[in-house]
Design a protein around this motif. Sequence first.
Motif, short mmCIF file in Angstrom:
data_model
loop_
_atom_site.label_atom_id
_atom_site.label_comp_id
_atom_site.label_asym_id
_atom_site.label_seq_id
_atom_site.Cartn_x
_atom_site.Cartn_y
_atom_site.Cartn_z
N GLY A 7 0.84 -1.19 0.00
CA GLY A 7 0.00 0.00 0.00
C GLY A 7 0.87 1.24 0.00
O GLY A 7 2.02 1.21 0.46
N SER A 8 0.33 2.34 -0.54
CA SER A 8 1.14 3.57 -0.50
C SER A 8 1.27 4.03 0.95
O SER A 8 2.17 4.79 1.28
CB SER A 8 0.59 4.66 -1.40
N ASN A 9 0.41 3.53 1.83
CA ASN A 9 0.60 3.82 3.25
C ASN A 9 2.00 3.40 3.71
O ASN A 9 2.69 4.15 4.39
CB ASN A 9 -0.44 3.08 4.09
N TYR A 33 -5.44 14.04 3.60
CA TYR A 33 -5.42 12.65 4.01
C TYR A 33 -4.90 12.56 5.45
O TYR A 33 -3.79 12.99 5.76
CB TYR A 33 -4.50 11.91 3.06
N TYR A 62 -1.14 11.21 6.86
CA TYR A 62 0.17 11.87 6.89
C TYR A 62 0.56 12.19 8.33
O TYR A 62 1.70 12.02 8.74
CB TYR A 62 0.18 13.17 6.07
N THR A 68 -1.18 16.63 -2.11
CA THR A 68 -2.10 15.57 -2.53
C THR A 68 -2.90 16.07 -3.73
O THR A 68 -3.63 17.06 -3.62
CB THR A 68 -3.05 15.22 -1.37
N ASN A 94 -7.60 14.41 -1.14
CA ASN A 94 -8.63 13.69 -0.39
C ASN A 94 -8.73 14.39 0.96
O ASN A 94 -7.70 14.52 1.61
CB ASN A 94 -8.16 12.23 -0.22
N ASP A 104 1.32 13.06 -3.71
CA ASP A 104 0.51 11.85 -3.56
C ASP A 104 -0.57 11.86 -4.65
O ASP A 104 -1.51 12.64 -4.59
CB ASP A 104 -0.12 11.83 -2.15
N ALA A 115 -2.70 9.35 -5.51
CA ALA A 115 -3.48 8.12 -5.32
C ALA A 115 -4.66 8.04 -6.29
O ALA A 115 -5.10 6.95 -6.65
CB ALA A 115 -3.98 8.04 -3.88
N TYR A 116 -5.18 9.21 -6.71
CA TYR A 116 -6.38 9.23 -7.56
C TYR A 116 -6.09 9.72 -8.97
O TYR A 116 -7.00 10.14 -9.68
CB TYR A 116 -7.45 10.12 -6.90
N THR A 167 -1.00 4.33 -6.10
CA THR A 167 -1.50 3.14 -5.41
C THR A 167 -2.29 2.27 -6.38
O THR A 167 -2.81 2.77 -7.39
CB THR A 167 -2.38 3.52 -4.22
N SER A 222 -4.78 0.68 -5.01
CA SER A 222 -5.98 0.50 -4.18
C SER A 222 -7.22 1.20 -4.73
O SER A 222 -8.33 0.90 -4.31
CB SER A 222 -5.74 1.06 -2.77
N LYS A 223 -7.06 2.16 -5.61
CA LYS A 223 -8.22 2.95 -6.00
C LYS A 223 -8.62 2.57 -7.43
O LYS A 223 -9.32 1.59 -7.61
CB LYS A 223 -7.91 4.44 -5.83
N ARG A 247 -3.15 -4.73 -1.37
CA ARG A 247 -2.16 -3.90 -0.68
C ARG A 247 -0.89 -3.69 -1.50
O ARG A 247 0.17 -4.27 -1.20
CB ARG A 247 -1.80 -4.50 0.71
C1 LIG Z 1 -6.44 5.85 -0.39
C2 LIG Z 1 -5.28 6.78 -0.34
C3 LIG Z 1 -3.99 6.30 -0.35
C4 LIG Z 1 -3.76 4.83 -0.60
O1 LIG Z 1 -3.52 4.03 0.44
P1 LIG Z 1 -3.05 2.53 0.17
O2 LIG Z 1 -2.20 2.26 1.35
O3 LIG Z 1 -2.27 2.49 -1.11
O4 LIG Z 1 -4.27 1.70 0.10
C5 LIG Z 1 -2.94 7.18 -0.36
N1 LIG Z 1 -3.16 8.51 -0.34
C6 LIG Z 1 -4.39 9.01 -0.35
C7 LIG Z 1 -4.59 10.47 -0.40
C8 LIG Z 1 -5.50 8.16 -0.34
O5 LIG Z 1 -6.74 8.67 -0.31
#
Ligand SMILES: *Cc1c(COP(=O)(O)O)cnc(C)c1O
Length: 359
Positions: free
Chosen positions: A93-95, A119, A122, A164, A168, A193, A195-196, A220, A222-223, A231
């Motif tokens: 995950g990018s987390n 987000y 952070y 970001t 988000n 970031d 992610a989207y 990521t 994930s989206k 992950r």
């Molecule tokens: C959902 C999201 C992530 C992604 O998290 P993962 O760990 O890759 O699932 C990262 N940054 C932002 C802003 C998000 O909304």
Amino acid sequence: MTPPELNDLPIRDDLRGLSPYGAPQLDVPVRLNTNENPYHPPDALVADLAQAVAAAATTLNRYPDREARELRDALAAYLGHGLTGDQLWAANGSNEVLQQVLQAFGGPGRRAMGFEPSYAMYRLYSLATATGWVAADAEPDYTFTEGHMVAAVERERPDVVFVTRPNNPTGSSVALGVVRAIYEAAPGMVVVDEAYQEFSAERSALELLPGRPRLIVSRTMSKAFALAGGRVGYLAADPVVVDALRLVRLPYHLSSLTQAAALAALRHSDATLADVKRLIDERERVSSGLRALGLTVVPSDSNFLLYGRFPDQSAVWQRLLERGVLVRDVHVAGWLRVTIGLPHENDTFLAAMAAVDRG
Ligand SMILES: *Cc1c(COP(=O)(O)O)cnc(C)c1O
């Protein structure tokens, strides 16, 4: 004997009294709260992934490729921009990727900065890595302007700054020129970031990477990629940044099964990303639907919408839940965030919004 409490343990002072972060995972019919792709992975991908994981299972007695070379090459090919595998890094995950960034570039005596609302993680990576956290506010209309952001960076001089785009929970983007200006102003690492990004009409900050060794672009699966359960997150940066992350990552952090699943997902990216176009159309439909109800919607470049305003957004969140619709209370006073779902889920959401008491 009473069971021990957290505070009875010799836990770090800065963790005392805290509770774990996370969106409620509730079993309701319509879940529009964590920005996943509502389309399940295409059947051909599921079949390919199952085969790839079975093949990987035959060598599970061995540790995985610690450098995830094949995956990083495939991610570079997906991103384009002339990137190569040595400029890519991947983790659970990018987390995890972003926490590793703070492990390498933050830490005690250093500070990370972001622009809020954004987000929430952070702040938590900062906590986990004992990095100081500084938040600068967005404009009152939740837009992010160059003058405002650059002034904040010049004032705070953070070691790491998070940008970001799309943001988000607002959904709004930050123009590429603003990222360039923030990089010029920032003394330390600049983490963009994205992610989207697959949902966005803006150009990616990937094109800014050449000649900017302090720039990191994170992504990521994930989206848009419909692989939240797998992950996998990743970043692109100068190879020297990847060298820094190697110092802090745990050995063999990315399992063979995860690497095989991510490679399978990349082989089917065309099919997955076809659903993204449908979601963008749905985003515009839901946005119009909310406006038709007299609500305000922040213009979105992502797969979710921040909408309001409500005198008490938590009460509206609860009433939607009672109708089987789970949205997100991101604790931005007056606003709720809804993820774009399948067309029938969006219909249910709009009908519930029309029916609930918003007072
Ligand atoms: C959902 C999201 C992530 C992604 O998290 P993962 O760990 O890759 O699932 C990262 N940054 C932002 C802003 C998000 O909304």
